[in-house]
Design an enzyme around this catalytic site. Sequence first.
Site, PDB file in Angstrom:
ATOM      1  N   LYS A 136       1.069  -1.453   0.262  1.00 45.32           N
ATOM      2  CA  LYS A 136       0.465   0.313   0.205  1.00 45.32           C
ATOM      3  C   LYS A 136       0.981   1.675  -0.634  1.00 45.32           C
ATOM      4  O   LYS A 136       2.086   1.609   0.366  1.00 45.32           O
ATOM      5  CB  LYS A 136      -1.291   0.043   0.931  1.00 45.32           C
ATOM      6  CG  LYS A 136      -0.532   0.061   2.238  1.00 45.32           C
ATOM      7  CD  LYS A 136      -1.346   1.144   3.652  1.00 45.32           C
ATOM      8  CE  LYS A 136      -0.535   1.534   4.401  1.00 45.32           C
ATOM      9  NZ  LYS A 136      -0.950   1.636   5.727  1.00 45.32           N
ATOM     10  N   HIS A 145      -0.877  -6.399   5.477  1.00 47.11           N
ATOM     11  CA  HIS A 145      -0.260  -7.518   6.137  1.00 47.11           C
ATOM     12  C   HIS A 145      -0.999  -7.150   7.695  1.00 47.11           C
ATOM     13  O   HIS A 145      -1.196  -8.159   8.198  1.00 47.11           O
ATOM     14  CB  HIS A 145       1.347  -6.607   7.049  1.00 47.11           C
ATOM     15  CG  HIS A 145       1.248  -5.351   7.823  1.00 47.11           C
ATOM     16  ND1 HIS A 145       0.915  -3.905   7.208  1.00 47.11           N
ATOM     17  CD2 HIS A 145       1.020  -5.153   9.392  1.00 47.11           C
ATOM     18  CE1 HIS A 145       0.964  -3.627   8.458  1.00 47.11           C
ATOM     19  NE2 HIS A 145       0.508  -3.646   9.706  1.00 47.11           N
ATOM     20  N   ASP A 167      -4.744   6.242   4.661  1.00 50.98           N
ATOM     21  CA  ASP A 167      -3.849   5.713   5.264  1.00 50.98           C
ATOM     22  C   ASP A 167      -4.453   4.594   5.703  1.00 50.98           C
ATOM     23  O   ASP A 167      -3.322   3.367   5.772  1.00 50.98           O
ATOM     24  CB  ASP A 167      -2.845   6.236   6.017  1.00 50.98           C
ATOM     25  CG  ASP A 167      -1.238   5.692   5.906  1.00 50.98           C
ATOM     26  OD1 ASP A 167      -0.586   5.243   5.225  1.00 50.98           O
ATOM     27  OD2 ASP A 167      -1.476   5.797   7.010  1.00 50.98           O
ATOM     28  N   HIS A 224      -6.225  -1.572   6.365  1.00 46.90           N
ATOM     29  CA  HIS A 224      -6.504  -2.143   7.098  1.00 46.90           C
ATOM     30  C   HIS A 224      -7.940  -1.995   7.495  1.00 46.90           C
ATOM     31  O   HIS A 224      -8.846  -3.324   7.609  1.00 46.90           O
ATOM     32  CB  HIS A 224      -5.901  -1.641   7.937  1.00 46.90           C
ATOM     33  CG  HIS A 224      -4.131  -1.621   7.640  1.00 46.90           C
ATOM     34  ND1 HIS A 224      -3.707  -2.121   6.804  1.00 46.90           N
ATOM     35  CD2 HIS A 224      -3.270  -0.856   7.710  1.00 46.90           C
ATOM     36  CE1 HIS A 224      -2.390  -1.413   6.794  1.00 46.90           C
ATOM     37  NE2 HIS A 224      -1.840  -0.985   7.360  1.00 46.90           N
ATOM     38  N   LYS A 251      -3.302   9.022  15.462  1.00 46.80           N
ATOM     39  CA  LYS A 251      -2.355   8.908  15.851  1.00 46.80           C
ATOM     40  C   LYS A 251      -2.445   8.849  17.620  1.00 46.80           C
ATOM     41  O   LYS A 251      -3.008  10.104  17.461  1.00 46.80           O
ATOM     42  CB  LYS A 251      -1.652   8.981  14.580  1.00 46.80           C
ATOM     43  CG  LYS A 251      -1.523   8.753  13.699  1.00 46.80           C
ATOM     44  CD  LYS A 251       0.117   8.906  12.391  1.00 46.80           C
ATOM     45  CE  LYS A 251       0.203   8.238  11.605  1.00 46.80           C
ATOM     46  NZ  LYS A 251       0.151   7.210  11.928  1.00 46.80           N
TER      47      LYS A 251
HETATM   48  P1  NAP Z   1      11.758   3.859   2.122  1.00 46.95           P
HETATM   49  O1  NAP Z   1      12.353   3.962   3.198  1.00 46.95           O
HETATM   50  O2  NAP Z   1      12.346   4.880   1.465  1.00 46.95           O
HETATM   51  O3  NAP Z   1      12.659   3.071   0.976  1.00 46.95           O
HETATM   52  C1  NAP Z   1      12.958   2.936  -1.119  1.00 46.95           C
HETATM   53  C2  NAP Z   1      13.546   2.343  -1.840  1.00 46.95           C
HETATM   54  O4  NAP Z   1      13.395   1.982  -2.595  1.00 46.95           O
HETATM   55  C3  NAP Z   1      14.743   2.281  -1.326  1.00 46.95           C
HETATM   56  O5  NAP Z   1      14.804   1.210  -0.935  1.00 46.95           O
HETATM   57  C4  NAP Z   1      15.454   3.508  -2.313  1.00 46.95           C
HETATM   58  O6  NAP Z   1      17.216   2.847  -2.294  1.00 46.95           O
HETATM   59  C5  NAP Z   1      14.629   2.652  -3.436  1.00 46.95           C
HETATM   60  N1  NAP Z   1      14.710   3.280  -4.444  1.00 46.95           N
HETATM   61  C6  NAP Z   1      14.041   4.832  -4.708  1.00 46.95           C
HETATM   62  N2  NAP Z   1      13.651   5.303  -5.600  1.00 46.95           N
HETATM   63  C7  NAP Z   1      14.752   4.394  -6.662  1.00 46.95           C
HETATM   64  C8  NAP Z   1      15.193   4.056  -7.873  1.00 46.95           C
HETATM   65  N3  NAP Z   1      14.778   5.062  -8.934  1.00 46.95           N
HETATM   66  N4  NAP Z   1      15.783   2.982  -8.708  1.00 46.95           N
HETATM   67  C9  NAP Z   1      15.738   1.552  -7.292  1.00 46.95           C
HETATM   68  N5  NAP Z   1      14.828   1.749  -6.288  1.00 46.95           N
HETATM   69  C10 NAP Z   1      14.763   3.263  -6.108  1.00 46.95           C
HETATM   70  O7  NAP Z   1      10.393   3.597   1.700  1.00 46.95           O
HETATM   71  P2  NAP Z   1       9.890   2.363   2.881  1.00 46.95           P
HETATM   72  O8  NAP Z   1       9.900   3.332   4.235  1.00 46.95           O
HETATM   73  O9  NAP Z   1      10.680   1.309   2.239  1.00 46.95           O
HETATM   74  O10 NAP Z   1       8.505   2.514   1.622  1.00 46.95           O
HETATM   75  C11 NAP Z   1       8.404   0.817   0.401  1.00 46.95           C
HETATM   76  C12 NAP Z   1       7.173   1.129   0.226  1.00 46.95           C
HETATM   77  O11 NAP Z   1       5.963   0.371   1.262  1.00 46.95           O
HETATM   78  C13 NAP Z   1       6.712   2.104  -0.017  1.00 46.95           C
HETATM   79  O12 NAP Z   1       5.568   2.175  -0.763  1.00 46.95           O
HETATM   80  C14 NAP Z   1       6.106   2.338   1.495  1.00 46.95           C
HETATM   81  O13 NAP Z   1       4.269   3.332   1.011  1.00 46.95           O
HETATM   82  C15 NAP Z   1       5.172   1.675   1.918  1.00 46.95           C
HETATM   83  N6  NAP Z   1       5.234   0.743   2.878  1.00 46.95           N
HETATM   84  C16 NAP Z   1       6.034   1.654   3.968  1.00 46.95           C
HETATM   85  C17 NAP Z   1       6.227   1.117   5.218  1.00 46.95           C
HETATM   86  C18 NAP Z   1       6.935   0.793   6.314  1.00 46.95           C
HETATM   87  O14 NAP Z   1       6.564   0.796   7.557  1.00 46.95           O
HETATM   88  N7  NAP Z   1       8.018   1.364   5.947  1.00 46.95           N
HETATM   89  C19 NAP Z   1       4.469   0.545   5.826  1.00 46.95           C
HETATM   90  C20 NAP Z   1       3.534   0.207   4.811  1.00 46.95           C
HETATM   91  C21 NAP Z   1       3.534   0.524   3.583  1.00 46.95           C
HETATM   92  P3  NAP Z   1      17.673   4.027  -3.077  1.00 46.95           P
HETATM   93  O15 NAP Z   1      17.985   5.562  -2.374  1.00 46.95           O
HETATM   94  O16 NAP Z   1      19.379   3.270  -2.138  1.00 46.95           O
HETATM   95  O17 NAP Z   1      17.790   4.220  -4.526  1.00 46.95           O
END
Ligand code: NAP
Length: 493
Positions: free
Chosen positions: A154, A184, A241, A246, A341
């Site tokens: 999501k 999840h 969100d 959820h 929140k």
């Molecule tokens: P994040 O910490 O910002 O990580 C993003 C990842 O994408 C990094 O590994 C970044 O690495 C890579 N990336 C960005 N631009 C890129 C490109 N052009 N080519 C290749 N890789 C690229 O984000 P996140 O929190 O892990 O979230 C990821 C997804 O899951 C999002 O859609 C978010 O909404 C969803 N989500 C996250 C959570 C959570 O708890 N974090 C929960 C639910 C859903 P580089 O900068 O090295 O490229």
Amino acid sequence: MVSRIIPVDNFDLVVFGATGDLAMRKIFPALYHRFIAQQMPADARIIGVARSDVSEENFRKLVQENLQKFCPQSVKQHDNLQDFLNNIQYISIDVHGDKGWALLQKAMRADDDTDNNIVQAFYLSVNPSLFGIIASKLKQHHIAHKQSRIIIEKPFGTDAASAKALNAALRTSFSEQQIYRIDHYLGKETVQNLMVLRFANALWEPLWNSTHIDHVQITVAENIGVQGRGEYYDKSGAMRDMVQNHLMQLLCLTAMEPPSRFHPDAVRNEKVKVIESLEPVAQTDIVRGQYLASNINGDADGSYHQHVNNPDSMTESYIAMKVNIGNWRWAGTPFYLRTGKKLRSRCSEIAIIFREPPHMIFPKSSHQRANSLIIRLQPNEKIDLHTMAKEAGLGGMRLTEAVLNMNFQDTINNQLDVQDAYERLIMDVIRGSQTLFMRDDEVEAAWEWIDPIIDGWHKANHRPLPYEAGSAGPDDALMLMHRDGRRWQEIEP
Ligand code: NAP
């Protein structure tokens, strides 16, 4: 004891966004746990992809450090961390460009022509704006094939139009049977147990309707603020969100008709029917809020406006709403949803509140409560049945509430590790089971119900109400229940 771990087929799992928060905090720990449990074949491969130019060795070190941080006990208790890390590769790709894809193709063991039973899955743990481009690059570079699976996180769009566009972009390279949209919450033990409770026991079904159930409350409360996600969250808010995904999923599983069998489409058809039966919600049946700055036990923290760095923000960090389901089973039984929140504590639960006995033969007592079934998702997953009992001893017929506790930790899981939702869901992808994943029409129908509500706020220039951090939300949310002669369950850890 006979092992209940059923090993999955061998696989190549590509994690896009492998250096990101979700990958490090959830995906790698989940895979490591399944590796320890020997559910993952010893030579299953994990290929991390991100833009960062790190060597494979340094990437493995990064994974190792994060495993030590996020699952220290598991790392301490097992000596096979190095074996797990040896199966991890890393390839640097900026998904906008064409560099690196050939390396990825070479790293994969399965392709169109082979029949080697190696499942190929791509986990897109990246910003949703990259989903379409990754899907098309995988096709263009002949990396994905007809059996490959793609997992997305999501948000699945921000409204019906963007969700449809996203689904259409994915479908240019993958069929719906290959797409796994993760929520999840559906991987949680208690959420699945809700289906077993409802559909494997004859006891509940005759009671599971508006004749016997007064109302249902679904609460997903968080005690943290927007925590560094301010920029994203302020464009989204609690409705997009949390409610769209959820809470909607929990509502569907609680309200749906029994599916004819436990098959992905049979289950998902019933969930879609629930969403399509949701009646439009009047603005008077919704309360929106924003948390204020706090100083709880000397721990000072900013307000929602400060956290999102937008003093004029009209986005809600809290929402409570009364939802009616227009079908035979539920007419007259409202579902009250709330999420927010900076609330009193972290707590997700579904409360089924039954009707009062039609006639009371005992003296009126302040202890008298309607029966309720409380399905607790987190923390401490469990199901409690609240019933009335006689207070023990002499002194007349005094009533008291007695709780029958179905604590899975004690009864069912005492010999098993409780799995994180991500562990189960990733293994389900490898097994090819889509039951716990959302289908395209389900996501789109949820947005179609939600869009007019959000449009209404914009048109009315609706401003969320302030609420104290550490509280149960704005007072108006209490009134939403009071005016119906009902009250919210306590938000308890
Ligand atoms: P994040 O910490 O910002 O990580 C993003 C990842 O994408 C990094 O590994 C970044 O690495 C890579 N990336 C960005 N631009 C890129 C490109 N052009 N080519 C290749 N890789 C690229 O984000 P996140 O929190 O892990 O979230 C990821 C997804 O899951 C999002 O859609 C978010 O909404 C969803 N989500 C996250 C959570 C959570 O708890 N974090 C929960 C639910 C859903 P580089 O900068 O090295 O490229």
